[in-house]
Design a protein around this motif. Structure first.
Motif, mmCIF file in Angstrom:
data_model
loop_
_atom_site.group_PDB
_atom_site.id
_atom_site.type_symbol
_atom_site.label_atom_id
_atom_site.label_comp_id
_atom_site.label_asym_id
_atom_site.label_seq_id
_atom_site.Cartn_x
_atom_site.Cartn_y
_atom_site.Cartn_z
ATOM 1 N N ALA A 26 0.845 -1.197 0.000
ATOM 2 C CA ALA A 26 0.000 0.000 0.000
ATOM 3 C C ALA A 26 0.882 1.248 0.000
ATOM 4 O O ALA A 26 2.074 1.186 0.295
ATOM 5 N N PRO A 27 0.306 2.408 -0.328
ATOM 6 C CA PRO A 27 1.084 3.658 -0.243
ATOM 7 C C PRO A 27 1.640 3.846 1.173
ATOM 8 O O PRO A 27 0.946 3.615 2.163
ATOM 9 N N THR A 28 2.892 4.275 1.232
ATOM 10 C CA THR A 28 3.577 4.399 2.524
ATOM 11 C C THR A 28 3.440 5.804 3.099
ATOM 12 O O THR A 28 3.571 6.803 2.379
ATOM 13 N N VAL A 29 3.204 5.855 4.393
ATOM 14 C CA VAL A 29 3.201 7.104 5.155
ATOM 15 C C VAL A 29 4.277 6.980 6.224
ATOM 16 O O VAL A 29 4.253 6.042 7.027
ATOM 17 N N VAL A 30 5.217 7.913 6.233
ATOM 18 C CA VAL A 30 6.311 7.923 7.205
ATOM 19 C C VAL A 30 6.015 8.986 8.248
ATOM 20 O O VAL A 30 5.820 10.167 7.910
ATOM 21 N N THR A 96 8.865 5.569 -2.284
ATOM 22 C CA THR A 96 8.069 6.795 -2.265
ATOM 23 C C THR A 96 7.184 6.782 -1.022
ATOM 24 O O THR A 96 6.776 5.719 -0.546
ATOM 25 N N PHE A 97 6.870 7.970 -0.527
ATOM 26 C CA PHE A 97 6.147 8.028 0.737
ATOM 27 C C PHE A 97 5.558 9.420 0.947
ATOM 28 O O PHE A 97 6.036 10.413 0.378
ATOM 29 N N HIS A 286 -4.831 11.862 -2.398
ATOM 30 C CA HIS A 286 -3.585 12.128 -3.131
ATOM 31 C C HIS A 286 -2.693 10.916 -3.319
ATOM 32 O O HIS A 286 -1.671 11.007 -4.001
ATOM 33 N N SER A 287 -3.036 9.782 -2.743
ATOM 34 C CA SER A 287 -2.173 8.604 -2.836
ATOM 35 C C SER A 287 -2.282 7.966 -4.225
ATOM 36 O O SER A 287 -3.289 8.104 -4.915
#
Length: 287
Positions: A26-30, A96-97, A286-287
């Motif tokens: 899944a899209p990564t969030v840091v 990407t994150f 926005h992901s």
């Protein structure tokens, strides 16, 4: 409920602790924490995001459960912390994150974005400054004095910031009902800051903070040219990074989303139920 995993990874001889949850595809969030805390500040936010996103929250070197070498063994600067964070993300295979930045997490996140703009697909700033307008004058005067002239006198003026009472103030000041903030928060942080030798590491970062301000013109150019989506969700009663810092994103970010909430510096401790849905909507868009 998605499980949160508590892990360590060795980065150039230093052990980094991090929390991780969600599907790695899944899209990564840091999530990048500030002073004087750690990824512990995200313990409740991570499950709110992890059903839809891959969430990673490291403890910076010198903080939390990550290694805390002495100031003689590690050069505590924001450049060094950002470089180490980039290597941490590389080790995890995160290409990407999105970044969630708070307090010290902001200058670390800004350096990651400036070093490789294509890696960052969205920015969430929670009381993470990017403009001089955000500095509340009374709080910062001792920091600027110490950076300009490190001495026994200017250091002594800052040392109370390392103590439990000052850390408790960061958590409770500006919160409509301070009783909702668990004492575990400031006692946990104060105990880790009080480790032998950690005071010198934290003083080095106080002294280095002025370098973050010098970075702002390049950051503003990045915000304008990259058109990276920006969400500023801010504790409006924070007397460290005031709400003017959130509003200032309008000057360079493309159509930023700005929410000023009734809370203080550590907004997640009192307003998680407001922050989490705002973040989920923004990131999903926005992901």
């Amino acid at each position: 409920m998605v499980s949160t995993y508590h892990r360590f990874v060795d980065i150039e001889g230093l052990r980094v602790f991090y929390r991780e949850a969600g599907d790695p595809e899944a899209p990564t969030v840091v999530l990048l924490h500030g002073y004087p805390t750690s990824s512990f500040m995200f313990r409740h936010l991570i499950p709110e995001l992890a059903d839809e996103f891959h969430v990673v929250a490291p403890d910076h070197i010198g903080f939390g459960l990550s290694d805390a070498p002495s100031a003689d063994e590690f050069g505590y600067t924001f450049d060094a912390l950002a470089a180490h964070t980039a290597k941490f993300l590389d080790a995890l295979g995160v290409d990407t994150f999105a970044i969630y930045v708070q307090d010290y997490g902001a200058p670390i996140g800004w350096r990651l974005a400036l070093a490789d703009p294509d890696r960052v697909w969205a920015v969430v700033s929670q009381n993470g400054n990017a403009y001089e307008e955000g500095f509340v004058e009374g709080f910062w005067s001792d920091v600027w004095a110490y950076a300009a002239e490190p001495s026994a006198e200017t250091e002594a003026a800052l040392r109370p910031a390392l103590g439990e009472e000052a850390i408790r103030w960061q958590y409770t000041h500006g919160v409509p009902d301070p009783a909702v903030v668990s004492p575990d928060t400031w006692r946990h942080d104060a105990a880790l800051v009080a480790r032998p030798g950690n005071d010198r590491a934290q003083l080095a970062l106080f002294r280095d903070y002025v370098t973050n301000v010098r970075l702002y013109p390049a950051l503003h150019e990045y915000l304008r040219d990259s058109r990276v989506p920006v969400l500023a969700v801010w504790g409006a009663n924070d007397e460290i990074f005031g709400p003017a810092g959130a509003e200032a994103f309008r000057r360079h970010a493309h159509d930023p989303e700005i929410h000023l909430l009734d809370g203080g510096h550590f907004l997640l401790e009192s307003a998680l139920d407001e922050v989490a849905p705002v973040m989920r909507r923004f990131l999903a868009r926005h992901s």
